[in-house]
Design a protein around this motif. Structure first.
Motif, PDB file in Angstrom:
ATOM      1  N   THR A 221     -49.501  24.426  -2.092  1.00 11.21           N
ATOM      2  CA  THR A 221     -49.802  25.535  -1.034  1.00 11.21           C
ATOM      3  C   THR A 221     -49.032  25.124   0.182  1.00 11.21           C
ATOM      4  OG1 THR A 221     -52.085  25.153  -1.927  1.00 11.21           O
ATOM      5  CG2 THR A 221     -52.046  25.817   0.568  1.00 11.21           C
ATOM      6  N   ILE A 222     -48.666  26.059   0.681  1.00  9.30           N
ATOM      7  CA  ILE A 222     -47.937  26.422   2.197  1.00  9.30           C
ATOM      8  C   ILE A 222     -48.825  26.635   3.249  1.00  9.30           C
ATOM      9  CG2 ILE A 222     -45.861  27.081   3.420  1.00  9.30           C
ATOM     10  CD1 ILE A 222     -44.959  25.458   0.806  1.00  9.30           C
ATOM     11  N   THR A 223     -48.857  25.723   4.297  1.00  5.84           N
ATOM     12  CA  THR A 223     -49.833  26.296   5.486  1.00  5.84           C
ATOM     13  C   THR A 223     -48.836  25.967   6.767  1.00  5.84           C
ATOM     14  OG1 THR A 223     -51.563  24.979   4.152  1.00  5.84           O
ATOM     15  CG2 THR A 223     -51.921  25.463   6.730  1.00  5.84           C
ATOM     16  N   VAL A 224     -49.094  26.883   7.515  1.00  8.23           N
ATOM     17  CA  VAL A 224     -48.528  27.161   8.810  1.00  8.23           C
ATOM     18  C   VAL A 224     -49.324  27.262   9.975  1.00  8.23           C
ATOM     19  CG1 VAL A 224     -46.648  28.303  10.332  1.00  8.23           C
ATOM     20  CG2 VAL A 224     -46.604  28.490   7.802  1.00  8.23           C
ATOM     21  N   PRO A 225     -49.557  25.840  10.643  1.00  3.97           N
ATOM     22  CA  PRO A 225     -50.615  25.802  11.785  1.00  3.97           C
ATOM     23  C   PRO A 225     -50.461  27.061  12.870  1.00  3.97           C
ATOM     24  CG  PRO A 225     -50.082  23.784  11.295  1.00  3.97           C
ATOM     25  CD  PRO A 225     -48.983  24.743  10.407  1.00  3.97           C
ATOM     26  N   GLY A 226     -51.425  27.542  13.455  1.00  2.86           N
ATOM     27  CA  GLY A 226     -51.198  28.317  14.136  1.00  2.86           C
ATOM     28  C   GLY A 226     -50.648  29.791  13.901  1.00  2.86           C
ATOM     29  N   ARG A 227     -50.662  30.105  12.602  1.00  5.21           N
ATOM     30  CA  ARG A 227     -50.138  31.381  11.978  1.00  5.21           C
ATOM     31  C   ARG A 227     -50.971  31.888  10.929  1.00  5.21           C
ATOM     32  NH1 ARG A 227     -44.965  33.325  13.481  1.00  5.21           N
ATOM     33  NH2 ARG A 227     -43.774  32.041  14.963  1.00  5.21           N
ATOM     34  N   THR A 228     -50.984  33.204  10.607  1.00  3.86           N
ATOM     35  CA  THR A 228     -51.672  33.540   9.313  1.00  3.86           C
ATOM     36  C   THR A 228     -50.655  34.449   8.465  1.00  3.86           C
ATOM     37  OG1 THR A 228     -52.321  35.872  10.575  1.00  3.86           O
ATOM     38  CG2 THR A 228     -53.976  33.994  10.370  1.00  3.86           C
ATOM     39  N   VAL A 229     -50.973  34.321   7.185  1.00  6.54           N
ATOM     40  CA  VAL A 229     -50.132  35.008   6.257  1.00  6.54           C
ATOM     41  C   VAL A 229     -49.974  36.484   6.677  1.00  6.54           C
ATOM     42  CG1 VAL A 229     -49.618  35.359   3.830  1.00  6.54           C
ATOM     43  CG2 VAL A 229     -50.262  33.294   4.625  1.00  6.54           C
ATOM     44  N   GLY A 230     -48.700  36.966   6.674  1.00  2.00           N
ATOM     45  CA  GLY A 230     -48.422  38.435   6.855  1.00  2.00           C
ATOM     46  C   GLY A 230     -48.347  39.077   5.339  1.00  2.00           C
ATOM     47  N   SER A 231     -47.095  38.896   4.929  1.00  2.00           N
ATOM     48  CA  SER A 231     -46.716  39.677   3.660  1.00  2.00           C
ATOM     49  C   SER A 231     -45.805  38.640   2.921  1.00  2.00           C
ATOM     50  CB  SER A 231     -46.133  40.852   3.858  1.00  2.00           C
ATOM     51  OG  SER A 231     -44.757  40.708   4.331  1.00  2.00           O
ATOM     52  N   TRP A 232     -45.815  39.032   1.360  1.00  2.00           N
ATOM     53  CA  TRP A 232     -44.954  38.175   0.650  1.00  2.00           C
ATOM     54  C   TRP A 232     -44.165  39.076  -0.443  1.00  2.00           C
ATOM     55  CZ3 TRP A 232     -50.222  37.579   0.590  1.00  2.00           C
ATOM     56  CH2 TRP A 232     -51.016  37.841  -0.744  1.00  2.00           C
ATOM     57  N   ASP A 233     -43.125  38.714  -1.069  1.00  2.00           N
ATOM     58  CA  ASP A 233     -42.442  39.227  -1.998  1.00  2.00           C
ATOM     59  C   ASP A 233     -41.606  38.126  -2.804  1.00  2.00           C
ATOM     60  OD1 ASP A 233     -41.453  41.108  -3.641  1.00  2.00           O
ATOM     61  OD2 ASP A 233     -40.477  42.594  -2.196  1.00  2.00           O
ATOM     62  N   GLY A 234     -40.815  38.640  -3.764  1.00  2.00           N
ATOM     63  CA  GLY A 234     -40.032  37.594  -4.329  1.00  2.00           C
ATOM     64  C   GLY A 234     -39.201  38.197  -5.816  1.00  2.00           C
ATOM     65  N   ILE A 235     -38.989  37.257  -6.493  1.00  2.00           N
ATOM     66  CA  ILE A 235     -38.700  37.498  -7.829  1.00  2.00           C
ATOM     67  C   ILE A 235     -39.265  36.530  -8.913  1.00  2.00           C
ATOM     68  CG2 ILE A 235     -36.178  37.095  -9.207  1.00  2.00           C
ATOM     69  CD1 ILE A 235     -34.741  36.762  -6.683  1.00  2.00           C
ATOM     70  N   GLY A 236     -39.919  37.647  -9.838  1.00  2.00           N
ATOM     71  CA  GLY A 236     -40.610  37.021 -10.943  1.00  2.00           C
ATOM     72  C   GLY A 236     -42.101  37.418 -10.817  1.00  2.00           C
ATOM     73  N   SER A 237     -43.133  36.939 -11.793  1.00  2.00           N
ATOM     74  CA  SER A 237     -44.285  37.358 -11.836  1.00  2.00           C
ATOM     75  C   SER A 237     -45.247  37.054 -10.198  1.00  2.00           C
ATOM     76  CB  SER A 237     -45.077  36.766 -12.903  1.00  2.00           C
ATOM     77  OG  SER A 237     -44.787  35.156 -12.919  1.00  2.00           O
ATOM     78  N   LEU A 238     -45.083  35.961  -9.846  1.00  2.00           N
ATOM     79  CA  LEU A 238     -45.531  35.594  -8.613  1.00  2.00           C
ATOM     80  C   LEU A 238     -47.099  35.340  -8.318  1.00  2.00           C
ATOM     81  CD1 LEU A 238     -43.064  37.198  -5.988  1.00  2.00           C
ATOM     82  CD2 LEU A 238     -42.973  34.914  -6.833  1.00  2.00           C
ATOM     83  N   LYS A 239     -47.542  34.404  -8.646  1.00  2.00           N
ATOM     84  CA  LYS A 239     -48.969  34.234  -8.692  1.00  2.00           C
ATOM     85  C   LYS A 239     -49.219  33.659  -7.140  1.00  2.00           C
ATOM     86  CE  LYS A 239     -50.070  33.456 -13.552  1.00  2.00           C
ATOM     87  NZ  LYS A 239     -50.600  32.493 -14.465  1.00  2.00           N
ATOM     88  N   VAL A 240     -49.880  34.589  -6.230  1.00  2.00           N
ATOM     89  CA  VAL A 240     -49.825  34.221  -4.839  1.00  2.00           C
ATOM     90  C   VAL A 240     -51.352  34.496  -4.304  1.00  2.00           C
ATOM     91  CG1 VAL A 240     -49.027  34.574  -2.479  1.00  2.00           C
ATOM     92  CG2 VAL A 240     -47.449  34.725  -4.611  1.00  2.00           C
TER      93      VAL A 240
END
Length: 263
Positions: A221-240
């Motif tokens: 898990t990645i956490t960025v204090p003071g921010r919220t997740v916007g979008s994501w993309d990548g290479i592979g099946s990606l369980k997000v």
């Protein structure tokens, strides 16, 4: 490297590149400090020149000014080998090391000097390209296509070509990846051993590149204090799965994700 004859030769190299209509002048080994050369042989003992990098830096400053003054368009100046004294006077550095080798301290170098555009190195065939291309994006390195030591084009390395196409698509979608390299500052990672993550920032924008360690699956898990997740993309099946400031990922071996965060 301090002699005027050498400066004139460097100017002639720049003139040739200008005449060719090139986008850049590249001077091989100009960031490298070779064995000490003699400053003077007069007298009983030879005196070594211990300012080789200082001389090279001064010559590079001159060449950059020469290009600015004589080239009809904006031309870049690049060198091989990273030294901070020389890097301040050029537009990019083709490094001497293989950035996939941890013994060469690429993470340390990128953290201390994030403003220097540095290329990757030694992806010269079509083997083991997924991990190495992922790792180059992770560290914010520019692409060096030296297929078969520059004796072929990327058409001869289809796996490398395909992965570069996927990576470049992510760079276009998330231009913040060309911003300031922040290493692991500004976020937390519950599994830094196998889930590798590095941050990039540009103004209010921030993104985190996440990939697996070489040839192993990973989750965390990645956490960025003071921010919220916007979008994501990548290479592979990606369980997000995103939840506020945190995003949980499960990646198969050599998969990669880019997550943007907003304030």
């Amino acid at each position: 490297h301090r002699r005027p004859e050498w400066r004139k030769m460097l100017e002639r190299y720049a003139d040739r590149a200008i005449d060719f209509g090139a986008d850049s002048v590249f001077l091989d080994q100009m960031g490298y400090c070779e064995n000490l050369s003699p400053w003077t042989r007069r007298g009983e003992f030879m005196v070594n020149d211990t300012r080789i990098i200082a001389h090279k830096a001064e010559q590079l400053r001159h060449v950059h000014d020469y290009l600015d003054a004589h080239a009809p368009k904006d031309m870049a100046l690049g060198i091989e080998c990273f030294t901070d004294g020389c890097a301040q006077h050029v537009d990019y550095v083709h490094n001497l090391i293989n950035p996939s080798k941890p013994t060469d301290f690429p993470d340390w170098m990128r953290y201390v000097f994030p403003e220097v555009p540095v290329t990757d190195r030694e992806i010269r065939d079509d083997t083991d390209v997924a991990w190495r291309v992922n790792h180059n994006l992770l560290l914010g390195l520019r692409t060096d296509g030296e297929t078969f030591r520059c004796q072929r084009t990327l058409d001869w390395a289809p796996a490398h070509q395909k992965r570069l196409g996927q990576i470049n698509a992510l760079r276009r979608k998330y231009p913040v990846l060309m911003g300031t390299y922040r290493d692991t500052d500004g976020f937390s990672n519950t599994n830094p051993r196998t889930l590798l993550a590095r941050a990039f920032a540009d103004g209010d924008r921030m993104a985190v590149v996440v990939c697996t360690a070489k040839d192993v699956p990973a989750k965390g898990t990645i956490t960025v204090p003071g921010r919220t997740v916007g979008s994501w993309d990548g290479i592979g099946s990606l369980k997000v799965a995103a939840d506020g400031a945190s995003v949980s990922l499960e990646l198969a071996a050599n998969e990669l994700a880019v997550i943007s965060f907003r304030k």
